[in-house]
Design a protein around this motif. Sequence first.
Motif, PDB file in Angstrom:
ATOM      1  N   ALA A  20       0.778  -1.226   0.000  1.00  0.00           N
ATOM      2  CA  ALA A  20       0.000   0.000   0.000  1.00  0.00           C
ATOM      3  C   ALA A  20       0.813   1.281   0.000  1.00  0.00           C
ATOM      4  O   ALA A  20       0.327   2.312  -0.433  1.00  0.00           O
ATOM      5  CB  ALA A  20      -0.913   0.010   1.227  1.00  0.00           C
ATOM      6  N   LEU A  21       2.047   1.254   0.495  1.00  0.00           N
ATOM      7  CA  LEU A  21       2.839   2.475   0.587  1.00  0.00           C
ATOM      8  C   LEU A  21       3.342   2.866  -0.794  1.00  0.00           C
ATOM      9  O   LEU A  21       4.348   2.370  -1.259  1.00  0.00           O
ATOM     10  CB  LEU A  21       4.022   2.272   1.538  1.00  0.00           C
ATOM     11  N   LEU A  22       2.611   3.740  -1.450  1.00  0.00           N
ATOM     12  CA  LEU A  22       3.035   4.233  -2.745  1.00  0.00           C
ATOM     13  C   LEU A  22       4.013   5.375  -2.549  1.00  0.00           C
ATOM     14  O   LEU A  22       4.234   5.861  -1.444  1.00  0.00           O
ATOM     15  CB  LEU A  22       1.821   4.713  -3.546  1.00  0.00           C
ATOM     16  N   LEU A  23       4.598   5.808  -3.657  1.00  0.00           N
ATOM     17  CA  LEU A  23       5.597   6.861  -3.591  1.00  0.00           C
ATOM     18  C   LEU A  23       4.989   8.157  -3.096  1.00  0.00           C
ATOM     19  O   LEU A  23       3.996   8.632  -3.606  1.00  0.00           O
ATOM     20  CB  LEU A  23       6.189   7.073  -4.989  1.00  0.00           C
ATOM     21  N   ARG A 107       6.502  -3.072  -6.918  1.00  0.00           N
ATOM     22  CA  ARG A 107       7.001  -1.826  -7.487  1.00  0.00           C
ATOM     23  C   ARG A 107       5.817  -0.922  -7.806  1.00  0.00           C
ATOM     24  O   ARG A 107       4.861  -1.345  -8.438  1.00  0.00           O
ATOM     25  CB  ARG A 107       7.803  -2.102  -8.764  1.00  0.00           C
ATOM     26  N   PHE A 108       5.898   0.309  -7.343  1.00  0.00           N
ATOM     27  CA  PHE A 108       4.817   1.261  -7.519  1.00  0.00           C
ATOM     28  C   PHE A 108       5.250   2.408  -8.423  1.00  0.00           C
ATOM     29  O   PHE A 108       6.430   2.760  -8.483  1.00  0.00           O
ATOM     30  CB  PHE A 108       4.374   1.814  -6.160  1.00  0.00           C
ATOM     31  N   HIS A 109       4.282   2.996  -9.096  1.00  0.00           N
ATOM     32  CA  HIS A 109       4.538   4.090 -10.025  1.00  0.00           C
ATOM     33  C   HIS A 109       3.643   5.269  -9.665  1.00  0.00           C
ATOM     34  O   HIS A 109       2.511   5.098  -9.209  1.00  0.00           O
ATOM     35  CB  HIS A 109       4.256   3.653 -11.465  1.00  0.00           C
ATOM     36  N   ARG A 110       4.167   6.464  -9.903  1.00  0.00           N
ATOM     37  CA  ARG A 110       3.421   7.692  -9.635  1.00  0.00           C
ATOM     38  C   ARG A 110       3.630   8.650 -10.798  1.00  0.00           C
ATOM     39  O   ARG A 110       4.758   8.952 -11.176  1.00  0.00           O
ATOM     40  CB  ARG A 110       3.895   8.333  -8.340  1.00  0.00           C
ATOM     41  N   ILE A 111       2.537   9.118 -11.381  1.00  0.00           N
ATOM     42  CA  ILE A 111       2.582  10.031 -12.512  1.00  0.00           C
ATOM     43  C   ILE A 111       1.783  11.274 -12.154  1.00  0.00           C
ATOM     44  O   ILE A 111       0.636  11.180 -11.709  1.00  0.00           O
ATOM     45  CB  ILE A 111       2.005   9.383 -13.781  1.00  0.00           C
ATOM     46  N   THR A 134      -2.667  13.545  -9.853  1.00  0.00           N
ATOM     47  CA  THR A 134      -1.674  12.506  -9.597  1.00  0.00           C
ATOM     48  C   THR A 134      -2.335  11.138  -9.642  1.00  0.00           C
ATOM     49  O   THR A 134      -3.404  10.936  -9.051  1.00  0.00           O
ATOM     50  CB  THR A 134      -1.016  12.707  -8.223  1.00  0.00           C
ATOM     51  N   ALA A 135      -1.700  10.219 -10.347  1.00  0.00           N
ATOM     52  CA  ALA A 135      -2.158   8.831 -10.407  1.00  0.00           C
ATOM     53  C   ALA A 135      -1.087   7.937  -9.800  1.00  0.00           C
ATOM     54  O   ALA A 135       0.093   8.064 -10.131  1.00  0.00           O
ATOM     55  CB  ALA A 135      -2.441   8.417 -11.847  1.00  0.00           C
ATOM     56  N   ARG A 136      -1.495   7.053  -8.893  1.00  0.00           N
ATOM     57  CA  ARG A 136      -0.579   6.089  -8.284  1.00  0.00           C
ATOM     58  C   ARG A 136      -1.101   4.692  -8.577  1.00  0.00           C
ATOM     59  O   ARG A 136      -2.260   4.394  -8.315  1.00  0.00           O
ATOM     60  CB  ARG A 136      -0.490   6.301  -6.773  1.00  0.00           C
ATOM     61  N   THR A 137      -0.244   3.833  -9.082  1.00  0.00           N
ATOM     62  CA  THR A 137      -0.682   2.487  -9.449  1.00  0.00           C
ATOM     63  C   THR A 137       0.515   1.557  -9.526  1.00  0.00           C
ATOM     64  O   THR A 137       1.661   1.995  -9.658  1.00  0.00           O
ATOM     65  CB  THR A 137      -1.409   2.505 -10.806  1.00  0.00           C
ATOM     66  N   ASP A 138       0.255   0.251  -9.444  1.00  0.00           N
ATOM     67  CA  ASP A 138       1.305  -0.735  -9.654  1.00  0.00           C
ATOM     68  C   ASP A 138       1.191  -1.392 -11.030  1.00  0.00           C
ATOM     69  O   ASP A 138       1.969  -2.275 -11.362  1.00  0.00           O
ATOM     70  CB  ASP A 138       1.265  -1.814  -8.573  1.00  0.00           C
ATOM     71  N   PHE A 139       0.208  -0.939 -11.830  1.00  0.00           N
ATOM     72  CA  PHE A 139      -0.039  -1.453 -13.169  1.00  0.00           C
ATOM     73  C   PHE A 139      -0.329  -2.959 -13.170  1.00  0.00           C
ATOM     74  O   PHE A 139      -0.216  -3.621 -14.188  1.00  0.00           O
ATOM     75  CB  PHE A 139       1.138  -1.161 -14.105  1.00  0.00           C
ATOM     76  N   ARG A 140      -0.699  -3.499 -12.005  1.00  0.00           N
ATOM     77  CA  ARG A 140      -1.068  -4.917 -11.939  1.00  0.00           C
ATOM     78  C   ARG A 140      -2.510  -5.090 -11.493  1.00  0.00           C
ATOM     79  O   ARG A 140      -3.127  -6.104 -11.780  1.00  0.00           O
ATOM     80  CB  ARG A 140      -0.137  -5.661 -10.983  1.00  0.00           C
ATOM     81  N   MET A 147     -10.142   5.907  -6.353  1.00  0.00           N
ATOM     82  CA  MET A 147      -9.263   5.470  -5.278  1.00  0.00           C
ATOM     83  C   MET A 147      -7.790   5.750  -5.562  1.00  0.00           C
ATOM     84  O   MET A 147      -6.992   5.888  -4.637  1.00  0.00           O
ATOM     85  CB  MET A 147      -9.450   3.960  -5.052  1.00  0.00           C
ATOM     86  N   ASP A 148      -7.404   5.807  -6.819  1.00  0.00           N
ATOM     87  CA  ASP A 148      -5.992   5.887  -7.180  1.00  0.00           C
ATOM     88  C   ASP A 148      -5.552   7.260  -7.677  1.00  0.00           C
ATOM     89  O   ASP A 148      -4.383   7.436  -8.021  1.00  0.00           O
ATOM     90  CB  ASP A 148      -5.668   4.849  -8.264  1.00  0.00           C
ATOM     91  N   MET A 149      -6.455   8.229  -7.725  1.00  0.00           N
ATOM     92  CA  MET A 149      -6.101   9.555  -8.200  1.00  0.00           C
ATOM     93  C   MET A 149      -6.372  10.609  -7.130  1.00  0.00           C
ATOM     94  O   MET A 149      -7.256  10.444  -6.293  1.00  0.00           O
ATOM     95  CB  MET A 149      -6.845   9.906  -9.491  1.00  0.00           C
ATOM     96  N   SER A 150      -5.613  11.691  -7.185  1.00  0.00           N
ATOM     97  CA  SER A 150      -5.805  12.821  -6.271  1.00  0.00           C
ATOM     98  C   SER A 150      -5.610  14.110  -7.052  1.00  0.00           C
ATOM     99  O   SER A 150      -4.983  14.137  -8.115  1.00  0.00           O
ATOM    100  CB  SER A 150      -4.815  12.749  -5.105  1.00  0.00           C
ATOM    101  N   TRP A 151      -6.165  15.201  -6.509  1.00  0.00           N
ATOM    102  CA  TRP A 151      -6.122  16.501  -7.172  1.00  0.00           C
ATOM    103  C   TRP A 151      -5.683  17.560  -6.179  1.00  0.00           C
ATOM    104  O   TRP A 151      -6.008  17.502  -4.980  1.00  0.00           O
ATOM    105  CB  TRP A 151      -7.496  16.858  -7.735  1.00  0.00           C
ATOM    106  N   VAL A 152      -4.955  18.557  -6.687  1.00  0.00           N
ATOM    107  CA  VAL A 152      -4.473  19.666  -5.878  1.00  0.00           C
ATOM    108  C   VAL A 152      -4.723  20.965  -6.626  1.00  0.00           C
ATOM    109  O   VAL A 152      -4.482  21.057  -7.834  1.00  0.00           O
ATOM    110  CB  VAL A 152      -2.961  19.537  -5.578  1.00  0.00           C
TER     111      VAL A 152
END
Length: 334
Positions: A20-23, A107-111, A134-140, A147-152
């Motif tokens: 669960a600990l994404l970047l 392995r986690f990815h953050r874009i 921002t999108a955070r995902t493991d692509f799996r 749940m996987d996106m946030s906005w600022v």
Amino acid sequence: MSKRMTRGSRLTYGLIAVGALLLSATASAQTNEDRAYVSFSLARGTAIGSGGGKLANWRQWDLRMPLPPVFLGKTIIVPSLAYETRWLALEPQGVLVGRDEDDLGRRFHRIQLGLTVVRPLAPRWLMFAGVSSTARTDFRSSFDVGMDMSWVGYAMANYLIGGDPGMRLMFGAVVMWPFNVLPVIPIVGFSYRKGPYVVELGLPRLTLLRKFGDGLELGVAGMFDQQVFHARMPDDGQALGAHFVRETSLHFGPTANVRLGGGTVWLSTSVGLDVLNDFALLDRDRKALELGASSTRPAPFLRVALNWRPPRPASKVPVPSVAPEQDTPDAPAR
């Protein structure tokens, strides 16, 4: 569910944390002068909780760069792009020996994509506002926008104290969605760059440097960060009722910046300690679960980065010395 964790549930807790600990925003530009960077970070593994689990050494790559700006009179539109990848795992020891590698590490990815509008209003004032997603995902796993996106969103003012470009005061507010504690966070920062000294005070970063000539900077740097991430839990951990992980870190240590070849590229090296290095499981309502001790121990870390620091413009109109996204906190992912 009992509030006291058995040995098995503590190990399950560790597996959930790994999954669960994404970047988060622990990596950043070394100073406000740096417009783009690529960095590599390495941290020692530490014991997690009291169940005998141990985090393995984690590795992180980080890239941030501004895209070509658009000029509309005095208004400047600056898009930006950031990509980060992180590997985190538990060591296969004790009852974890023989467990599948996919359970112990991921392995986690953050874009992140951002857009900032900059507008000088007076000789001493510079206003900027922007948004980022921002999108955070493991692509799996299946990607869930909610749940996987946030906005600022943010709005800031940059003021030259006494009209001196070497002393700047920045203040404003950041709006985040989803949010953990408050949807709106006030931001205040101070920058002093005169003679051989560089002082940048604010949240989440502190930088104190002394210049030696025009190619060497030595000092200390620190960064605080707290993020909330959506947890894709293993089947045997669903009974815990955890849906999010909150990570809190405070990196602090000596740093050195060296100009390469007298140009605009700098090599930055930091060696220090993550003195908090703490995380907690949250339920569906983002409330902390009382599951006993969950903190890891302080861990040493190393970060090496190549930073692009463009020359200051000669214009009398104040311009931002950094893409504003780098100085605003990142929104927690759900």
